[in-house]
Design a protein around this motif. Structure first.
Motif, PDB file in Angstrom:
ATOM      1  N   ALA A   1      -2.996  -2.973   9.737  1.00 11.23           N
ATOM      2  CA  ALA A   1      -3.779  -1.807   9.320  1.00 11.23           C
ATOM      3  C   ALA A   1      -4.910  -1.546  10.299  1.00 11.23           C
ATOM      4  N   LEU A   2      -5.549  -2.609  10.773  1.00 10.35           N
ATOM      5  CA  LEU A   2      -6.619  -2.457  11.750  1.00 10.35           C
ATOM      6  C   LEU A   2      -6.089  -1.879  13.063  1.00 10.35           C
ATOM      7  N   ALA A   3      -4.853  -2.213  13.403  1.00  8.63           N
ATOM      8  CA  ALA A   3      -4.238  -1.698  14.630  1.00  8.63           C
ATOM      9  C   ALA A   3      -3.713  -0.275  14.453  1.00  8.63           C
ATOM     10  N   GLY A   4      -3.856   0.292  13.249  1.00  4.94           N
ATOM     11  CA  GLY A   4      -3.435   1.670  13.012  1.00  4.94           C
ATOM     12  C   GLY A   4      -1.985   1.826  12.633  1.00  4.94           C
ATOM     13  N   GLN A   5      -1.314   0.723  12.294  1.00  2.00           N
ATOM     14  CA  GLN A   5       0.107   0.785  11.974  1.00  2.00           C
ATOM     15  C   GLN A   5       0.367   1.153  10.516  1.00  2.00           C
ATOM     16  N   MET A   6      -0.649   1.050   9.685  1.00  2.00           N
ATOM     17  CA  MET A   6      -0.548   1.473   8.283  1.00  2.00           C
ATOM     18  C   MET A   6      -1.965   1.695   7.774  1.00  2.00           C
ATOM     19  N   ASP A   7      -2.085   2.354   6.611  1.00  2.00           N
ATOM     20  CA  ASP A   7      -3.416   2.571   6.062  1.00  2.00           C
ATOM     21  C   ASP A   7      -3.768   1.461   5.079  1.00  2.00           C
ATOM     22  N   ALA A   8      -4.978   1.516   4.546  1.00  2.00           N
ATOM     23  CA  ALA A   8      -5.451   0.459   3.653  1.00  2.00           C
ATOM     24  C   ALA A   8      -4.580   0.354   2.414  1.00  2.00           C
ATOM     25  N   GLU A   9      -4.186   1.482   1.853  1.00  3.56           N
ATOM     26  CA  GLU A   9      -3.381   1.463   0.635  1.00  3.56           C
ATOM     27  C   GLU A   9      -2.047   0.764   0.861  1.00  3.56           C
ATOM     28  N   ALA A  10      -1.405   1.062   1.982  1.00  4.59           N
ATOM     29  CA  ALA A  10      -0.111   0.434   2.287  1.00  4.59           C
ATOM     30  C   ALA A  10      -0.275  -1.061   2.542  1.00  4.59           C
ATOM     31  N   ALA A  11      -1.351  -1.453   3.232  1.00  7.03           N
ATOM     32  CA  ALA A  11      -1.579  -2.863   3.518  1.00  7.03           C
ATOM     33  C   ALA A  11      -1.834  -3.653   2.236  1.00  7.03           C
ATOM     34  N   LEU A  12      -2.598  -3.081   1.327  1.00 11.31           N
ATOM     35  CA  LEU A  12      -2.874  -3.752   0.058  1.00 11.31           C
ATOM     36  C   LEU A  12      -1.615  -3.838  -0.797  1.00 11.31           C
ATOM     37  N   SER A  13      -0.806  -2.795  -0.779  1.00 15.01           N
ATOM     38  CA  SER A  13       0.460  -2.816  -1.515  1.00 15.01           C
ATOM     39  C   SER A  13       1.381  -3.903  -0.972  1.00 15.01           C
ATOM     40  N   GLN A  14       1.423  -4.023   0.352  1.00 17.38           N
ATOM     41  CA  GLN A  14       2.251  -5.059   0.966  1.00 17.38           C
ATOM     42  C   GLN A  14       1.714  -6.444   0.618  1.00 17.38           C
ATOM     43  N   ALA A  15       0.395  -6.598   0.636  1.00 17.58           N
ATOM     44  CA  ALA A  15      -0.212  -7.881   0.278  1.00 17.58           C
ATOM     45  C   ALA A  15       0.113  -8.256  -1.167  1.00 17.58           C
ATOM     46  N   GLN A  16       0.047  -7.274  -2.070  1.00 22.35           N
ATOM     47  CA  GLN A  16       0.358  -7.513  -3.480  1.00 22.35           C
ATOM     48  C   GLN A  16       1.810  -7.962  -3.643  1.00 22.35           C
ATOM     49  N   GLN A  17       2.705  -7.294  -2.943  1.00 21.94           N
ATOM     50  CA  GLN A  17       4.131  -7.609  -3.055  1.00 21.94           C
ATOM     51  C   GLN A  17       4.433  -8.997  -2.488  1.00 21.94           C
ATOM     52  N   ILE A  18       3.922  -9.293  -1.298  1.00 27.37           N
ATOM     53  CA  ILE A  18       4.170 -10.588  -0.666  1.00 27.37           C
ATOM     54  C   ILE A  18       3.649 -11.725  -1.534  1.00 27.37           C
ATOM     55  N   THR A  19       2.424 -11.577  -2.001  1.00 26.17           N
ATOM     56  CA  THR A  19       1.782 -12.652  -2.754  1.00 26.17           C
ATOM     57  C   THR A  19       2.459 -12.856  -4.100  1.00 26.17           C
ATOM     58  N   THR A  20       2.837 -11.778  -4.760  1.00 22.55           N
ATOM     59  CA  THR A  20       3.539 -11.894  -6.038  1.00 22.55           C
ATOM     60  C   THR A  20       4.865 -12.619  -5.868  1.00 22.55           C
ATOM     61  N   GLN A  21       5.606 -12.283  -4.836  1.00 16.45           N
ATOM     62  CA  GLN A  21       6.895 -12.932  -4.584  1.00 16.45           C
ATOM     63  C   GLN A  21       6.717 -14.432  -4.348  1.00 16.45           C
ATOM     64  N   GLU A  22       5.752 -14.785  -3.519  1.00 16.10           N
ATOM     65  CA  GLU A  22       5.563 -16.198  -3.184  1.00 16.10           C
ATOM     66  C   GLU A  22       5.046 -16.996  -4.373  1.00 16.10           C
ATOM     67  N   MET A  23       4.133 -16.420  -5.138  1.00 16.87           N
ATOM     68  CA  MET A  23       3.582 -17.126  -6.286  1.00 16.87           C
ATOM     69  C   MET A  23       4.631 -17.276  -7.398  1.00 16.87           C
ATOM     70  N   THR A  24       5.517 -16.311  -7.496  1.00 18.25           N
ATOM     71  CA  THR A  24       6.621 -16.420  -8.460  1.00 18.25           C
ATOM     72  C   THR A  24       7.604 -17.485  -8.024  1.00 18.25           C
ATOM     73  N   ALA A  25       7.951 -17.471  -6.730  1.00 17.40           N
ATOM     74  CA  ALA A  25       8.892 -18.475  -6.214  1.00 17.40           C
ATOM     75  C   ALA A  25       8.333 -19.883  -6.319  1.00 17.40           C
ATOM     76  N   SER A  26       7.004 -20.019  -6.235  1.00 15.13           N
ATOM     77  CA  SER A  26       6.372 -21.334  -6.294  1.00 15.13           C
ATOM     78  C   SER A  26       6.115 -21.801  -7.717  1.00 15.13           C
ATOM     79  N   GLY A  27       6.380 -20.942  -8.688  1.00 10.73           N
ATOM     80  CA  GLY A  27       6.247 -21.348 -10.071  1.00 10.73           C
ATOM     81  C   GLY A  27       4.905 -21.089 -10.717  1.00 10.73           C
ATOM     82  N   TYR A  28       4.002 -20.449 -10.000  1.00 12.22           N
ATOM     83  CA  TYR A  28       2.710 -20.124 -10.588  1.00 12.22           C
ATOM     84  C   TYR A  28       2.826 -18.995 -11.605  1.00 12.22           C
ATOM     85  N   ILE A  29       3.703 -18.044 -11.317  1.00 16.96           N
ATOM     86  CA  ILE A  29       3.924 -16.902 -12.200  1.00 16.96           C
ATOM     87  C   ILE A  29       5.262 -17.085 -12.901  1.00 16.96           C
ATOM     88  N   GLU A  30       5.250 -17.056 -14.214  1.00 15.63           N
ATOM     89  CA  GLU A  30       6.480 -17.240 -14.968  1.00 15.63           C
ATOM     90  C   GLU A  30       7.273 -15.947 -15.047  1.00 15.63           C
TER      91      GLU A  30
END
Length: 439
Positions: free
Chosen positions: A410-439
């Motif tokens: 996002a800082l390099a201009g490849q996406m805006d803040a909204e897209a970067a936060l959406s991607q962060a939410q998706q990545i983190t949710t997937q990993e936390m679910t796979a690791s068993g933190y989220i049921e």
């Protein structure tokens, strides 16, 4: 003395030399390529002269590369390194995995009780020290006092982000090669995410709620990333997405940054007249907070020396670790380069030393910043984790780096803040679910 006797004595001496060489232990030390560690390498003749039976071999790496190689080696019981440089994030996690040798039976004069409680606590498990702090840090504002005077800016000791943004705008003069503010942009959980996580803490954000659900879709995170990107796009240097600690240090020393918010350990380098063109014009303030949020970032880090359990030279490694993190080493640095250069943030005695206080105008602010950190409550909201500018779970290393890559893009201009936060939410949710933190 006969010629035969001389020959026998000479042969005996050569055998003794050969035996000493054969019995010498070689310690392979993996470390980060920052100024304090480079300084330590230059002073190790003091150690080897006292320990002629121990030889040192250095592996000096950029921060992200160091983490990757050391993590791979220790997790696979590789035994490649005898001493490793790791952060307070890894120490308790790795100690619980029995990957680190406990630092028991340290030399009598080591004085572990002199270590700052906040630092030592993060390096101990059940009261046992598993790494020795080489230096400790919080984060603070470093700014050009000459530019502030010219602009009529009065930087408070405890500024808000509104204060910082106004100063960055006033200091910004890109036509003359001076940028209003320099902040980390290089992707990495310990690079840009160290800064952005601390900034998010100061905005009242949190990584996870009490059910381990990621919170990047919250208003606090939206405000954090939007303000970060706006500051860097409007008042930051070009190519900021490639800049980490070392790159921003160089920019500030060259007089190209009006404000730099980063680790307190940088203070000795930006005030060094041999290295910094602005050494006489640097002011310090606490890490900013968002208006209405009583939280100054909560950044607590230490670079530490630890010994992998897989090392075949644990006792020799312990001697080196004790030397490099001792009060005696601090005295050595002071004798060679002055008290201003002493490794900060680890020992109470340093901050009680009048010579250090006189030589280091940043000492009081550094200690104040460290003492203000609460790793059990980095956010003003309720959280299920501990940490400061990181989350103290094993999965954070991978998640933090992935999120850091999105924010750097996002800082390099490849996406805006909204897209970067959406991607962060998706990545983190997937990993936390796979690791068993989220049921």
């Amino acid at each position: 003395m006969t010629s035969m006797t001389r020959a026998l004595l000479g042969a005996t001496a050569l055998c003794a030399i050969g035996a000493t060489a054969a019995s010498a232990q070689t310690l392979t030390i993996a470390t980060v390529n920052n100024g304090d560690m480079i300084r330590m390498q230059g002073l190790t003749d003091d150690f080897t002269s006292e320990h002629p039976d121990i030889q040192l071999e250095w592996v000096t790496l950029e921060e992200n590369v160091l983490r990757q190689r050391v993590t791979t080696d220790i997790a696979t019981n590789g035994g490649q390194y005898d001493v490793i440089t790791i952060g307070n994030y890894e120490v308790p996690i790795w100690a619980n995995q029995q990957w680190l040798a406990p630092l028991e039976d340290m030399p009598e004069d080591y004085d572990a009780d002199d270590l700052l409680p906040a630092i030592a606590g993060g390096l101990s498990v059940d009261g046992t020290l598993y790494a020795a702090p080489f230096y400790g840090e919080s984060a603070m504002v470093m700014y050009r006092t000459d530019l502030a005077e010219e602009a009529g800016i009065d930087m408070p000791d405890q500024p808000t982000w509104t204060d910082v943004m106004a100063a960055a705008e006033a200091f910004n003069d890109p036509d003359n090669g001076t940028y209003g503010i320099c902040l980390r942009g290089k992707a990495g959980w310990g690079e840009n995410m160290a800064f952005i996580t601390a900034m998010s803490n100061s905005y009242g954000a949190r990584w996870f709620d009490m059910d381990w659900q990621p919170q990047f879709d919250s208003p606090e995170w939206t405000a954090t990333l939007s303000d970060y990107l706006n500051m860097m796009e409007n008042y930051g240097p070009p190519g900021a997405a490639n800049n980490g600690f070392n790159e921003n240090l160089a920019l500030f020393q060259q007089g190209r940054c009006g404000i730099w918010i980063d680790a307190t350990v940088a203070a000795s380098f930006v005030t060094d007249p041999d290295e910094s063109t602005v050494a006489d014009n640097v002011g310090f303030a606490q890490f900013p907070n968002k208006d209405g949020v009583d939280n100054h970032g909560n950044w607590l880090w230490s670079w530490n020396l630890a010994i992998p359990s897989s090392s075949g030279n644990v006792e020799a490694a312990k001697q080196f670790v004790a030397w490099a993190t001792s009060k005696g080493y601090t005295d050595l640095v002071a004798a060679e380069e002055g008290w201003r250069a002493a490794p900060p943030g680890t020992r109470t005695s340093l901050y009680e030393n009048a010579e250090y206080q006189d030589a280091a105008p940043f000492a009081a602010m550094t200690l104040e910043s460290i003492d203000a950190v609460d790793t059990n409550a980095p956010s003003v909201q309720e959280i299920p984790y501990t940490g400061a500018q990181f989350v103290s779970i094993p999965e954070f290393q991978g998640i933090g780096t992935a999120v850091g890559q999105a924010f750097s893009a996002a800082l390099a201009g490849q996406m805006d803040a909204e897209a970067a936060l959406s991607q962060a939410q998706q990545i983190t949710t997937q990993e936390m679910t796979a690791s068993g933190y989220i049921e």
